[in-house]
Design a protein around this motif. Sequence first.
Motif, PDB file in Angstrom:
ATOM      1  N   MET A 131       0.826  -1.183   0.000  1.00 18.78           N
ATOM      2  CA  MET A 131       0.000   0.000   0.000  1.00 18.78           C
ATOM      3  C   MET A 131       0.873   1.251   0.000  1.00 18.78           C
ATOM      4  N   ARG A 132       1.967   1.195   0.738  1.00 16.21           N
ATOM      5  CA  ARG A 132       2.842   2.368   0.772  1.00 16.21           C
ATOM      6  C   ARG A 132       3.546   2.569  -0.571  1.00 16.21           C
ATOM      7  N   LEU A 133       3.936   1.470  -1.198  1.00 13.84           N
ATOM      8  CA  LEU A 133       4.567   1.598  -2.522  1.00 13.84           C
ATOM      9  C   LEU A 133       3.578   2.145  -3.535  1.00 13.84           C
ATOM     10  N   ALA A 134       2.347   1.654  -3.487  1.00 13.12           N
ATOM     11  CA  ALA A 134       1.337   2.139  -4.425  1.00 13.12           C
ATOM     12  C   ALA A 134       1.041   3.606  -4.173  1.00 13.12           C
ATOM     13  N   GLY A 135       1.186   4.040  -2.965  1.00 15.24           N
ATOM     14  CA  GLY A 135       0.939   5.436  -2.613  1.00 15.24           C
ATOM     15  C   GLY A 135       1.973   6.381  -3.191  1.00 15.24           C
ATOM     16  N   THR A 136       3.101   5.862  -3.638  1.00 14.36           N
ATOM     17  CA  THR A 136       4.127   6.723  -4.236  1.00 14.36           C
ATOM     18  C   THR A 136       3.775   7.108  -5.655  1.00 14.36           C
ATOM     19  N   GLY A 137       2.808   6.419  -6.248  1.00 14.12           N
ATOM     20  CA  GLY A 137       2.397   6.718  -7.617  1.00 14.12           C
ATOM     21  C   GLY A 137       3.191   5.951  -8.664  1.00 14.12           C
ATOM     22  N   ALA A 138       4.080   5.043  -8.271  1.00 17.40           N
ATOM     23  CA  ALA A 138       4.870   4.260  -9.231  1.00 17.40           C
ATOM     24  C   ALA A 138       3.978   3.257  -9.947  1.00 17.40           C
ATOM     25  N   ASP A 139       4.374   2.867 -11.154  1.00 18.74           N
ATOM     26  CA  ASP A 139       3.616   1.905 -11.958  1.00 18.74           C
ATOM     27  C   ASP A 139       4.145   0.500 -11.677  1.00 18.74           C
ATOM     28  N   PHE A 140       3.316  -0.346 -11.057  1.00 20.71           N
ATOM     29  CA  PHE A 140       3.710  -1.712 -10.711  1.00 20.71           C
ATOM     30  C   PHE A 140       2.933  -2.741 -11.531  1.00 20.71           C
ATOM     31  N   SER A 141       2.376  -2.342 -12.670  1.00 18.97           N
ATOM     32  CA  SER A 141       1.538  -3.243 -13.460  1.00 18.97           C
ATOM     33  C   SER A 141       2.315  -4.420 -14.024  1.00 18.97           C
ATOM     34  N   GLY A 142       3.603  -4.312 -14.240  1.00 14.26           N
ATOM     35  CA  GLY A 142       4.375  -5.406 -14.799  1.00 14.26           C
ATOM     36  C   GLY A 142       5.047  -6.276 -13.758  1.00 14.26           C
ATOM     37  N   ILE A 143       4.727  -6.106 -12.504  1.00 18.37           N
ATOM     38  CA  ILE A 143       5.373  -6.866 -11.432  1.00 18.37           C
ATOM     39  C   ILE A 143       4.380  -7.867 -10.858  1.00 18.37           C
ATOM     40  N   ALA A 144       4.844  -9.112 -10.689  1.00 20.99           N
ATOM     41  CA  ALA A 144       4.030 -10.143 -10.038  1.00 20.99           C
ATOM     42  C   ALA A 144       4.498 -10.244  -8.588  1.00 20.99           C
ATOM     43  N   TRP A 145       3.576 -10.031  -7.661  1.00 19.91           N
ATOM     44  CA  TRP A 145       3.904 -10.061  -6.240  1.00 19.91           C
ATOM     45  C   TRP A 145       3.702 -11.466  -5.689  1.00 19.91           C
ATOM     46  N   MET A 146       4.710 -11.958  -4.961  1.00 17.35           N
ATOM     47  CA  MET A 146       4.608 -13.272  -4.316  1.00 17.35           C
ATOM     48  C   MET A 146       4.833 -13.059  -2.815  1.00 17.35           C
ATOM     49  N   VAL A 147       3.737 -13.131  -2.065  1.00  9.49           N
ATOM     50  CA  VAL A 147       3.795 -12.914  -0.616  1.00  9.49           C
ATOM     51  C   VAL A 147       3.420 -14.221   0.085  1.00  9.49           C
ATOM     52  N   PRO A 148       4.255 -14.703   1.020  1.00 12.90           N
ATOM     53  CA  PRO A 148       3.928 -15.955   1.707  1.00 12.90           C
ATOM     54  C   PRO A 148       2.690 -15.781   2.602  1.00 12.90           C
ATOM     55  N   ASP A 149       2.020 -16.914   2.901  1.00  9.97           N
ATOM     56  CA  ASP A 149       0.840 -16.880   3.763  1.00  9.97           C
ATOM     57  C   ASP A 149       1.178 -16.500   5.205  1.00  9.97           C
ATOM     58  N   LEU A 150       2.364 -16.868   5.635  1.00  7.92           N
ATOM     59  CA  LEU A 150       2.759 -16.626   7.016  1.00  7.92           C
ATOM     60  C   LEU A 150       4.070 -15.855   7.040  1.00  7.92           C
ATOM     61  N   VAL A 151       4.080 -14.748   7.751  1.00  5.53           N
ATOM     62  CA  VAL A 151       5.286 -13.947   7.911  1.00  5.53           C
ATOM     63  C   VAL A 151       5.578 -13.879   9.407  1.00  5.53           C
ATOM     64  N   THR A 152       6.801 -14.195   9.804  1.00  5.95           N
ATOM     65  CA  THR A 152       7.204 -14.133  11.198  1.00  5.95           C
ATOM     66  C   THR A 152       8.151 -12.962  11.389  1.00  5.95           C
ATOM     67  N   VAL A 153       7.786 -12.101  12.354  1.00  5.17           N
ATOM     68  CA  VAL A 153       8.630 -10.960  12.680  1.00  5.17           C
ATOM     69  C   VAL A 153       9.186 -11.199  14.075  1.00  5.17           C
ATOM     70  N   THR A 154      10.488 -11.129  14.214  1.00 11.00           N
ATOM     71  CA  THR A 154      11.106 -11.344  15.521  1.00 11.00           C
ATOM     72  C   THR A 154      11.812 -10.067  15.971  1.00 11.00           C
ATOM     73  N   ALA A 155      11.906  -9.923  17.272  1.00  9.63           N
ATOM     74  CA  ALA A 155      12.589  -8.773  17.857  1.00  9.63           C
ATOM     75  C   ALA A 155      13.276  -9.235  19.127  1.00  9.63           C
ATOM     76  N   ASN A 156      14.240  -8.470  19.598  1.00 14.25           N
ATOM     77  CA  ASN A 156      14.895  -8.807  20.858  1.00 14.25           C
ATOM     78  C   ASN A 156      13.877  -8.721  21.982  1.00 14.25           C
ATOM     79  N   SER A 157      13.933  -9.680  22.885  1.00 14.65           N
ATOM     80  CA  SER A 157      12.991  -9.695  23.998  1.00 14.65           C
ATOM     81  C   SER A 157      13.645 -10.323  25.217  1.00 14.65           C
ATOM     82  N   GLN A 158      12.979 -10.154  26.336  1.00  9.65           N
ATOM     83  CA  GLN A 158      13.398 -10.805  27.568  1.00  9.65           C
ATOM     84  C   GLN A 158      12.191 -11.482  28.186  1.00  9.65           C
ATOM     85  N   SER A 159      12.442 -12.486  28.980  1.00  2.61           N
ATOM     86  CA  SER A 159      11.363 -13.243  29.600  1.00  2.61           C
ATOM     87  C   SER A 159      11.195 -12.791  31.042  1.00  2.61           C
ATOM     88  N   LEU A 160       9.940 -12.669  31.447  1.00  3.17           N
ATOM     89  CA  LEU A 160       9.599 -12.310  32.817  1.00  3.17           C
ATOM     90  C   LEU A 160       8.796 -13.473  33.379  1.00  3.17           C
TER      91      LEU A 160
END
Length: 179
Positions: free
Chosen positions: A1-30
């Motif tokens: 959505m942010r890329l499309a908001g720039t006004g660029a033409d993406f009509s010739g690009i095929a997007w392949m997005v996986p069903d599951l995306v895992t985002v990790t960050a540093n953490s600590q356990s309590l």
Amino acid sequence: MRLAGTGADFSGIAWMVPDLVTVTANSQSLSGQMLMDKAIGMIEQQTGLGANCKDLSIEVLGNVQDFVIPVGNLTIHTSLPYGIHYSGPTQVVLVINVNGQFVTKVTIQCAVKLYRQIVVAAGPINAGEILTASSLRLERMDAGKLGAGYFTETNKVINLMARRSLTPGMVVMDSMVNK
């Protein structure tokens, strides 16, 4: 959505997005055990009785889960918003902050019991009878189950008159005696 908001033409690009995306960050356990220990410590501090006091019993009701929180300087603020209840659950609220930022709030329920030596009738006492040292004894009881007005010292009851008949083992209350 942010890329499309720039006004660029993406009509010739095929997007392949996986069903599951895992985002990790540093953490600590309590640990939940650490939170339970903080809650118990708060109650001990408020009662003025230490952890080694045999007259105070604190039991955490239910399980407290472990938490995964961001990495940083951990601070836990504890409070007893409704005070200590000896006849029902006591709520301890723990506010968890990391680097001064609020992360979560945990409420822990505890069963708190305070045992005291309570003055009880040693034997049958008739109405109008003057109480003596031999007619009374001390018995260890859960004070939270008693209403206000019980005695913890026999010398405060000796030489008072029973207003009503008392059976052996009955707690002597201030409403049951007269000068």
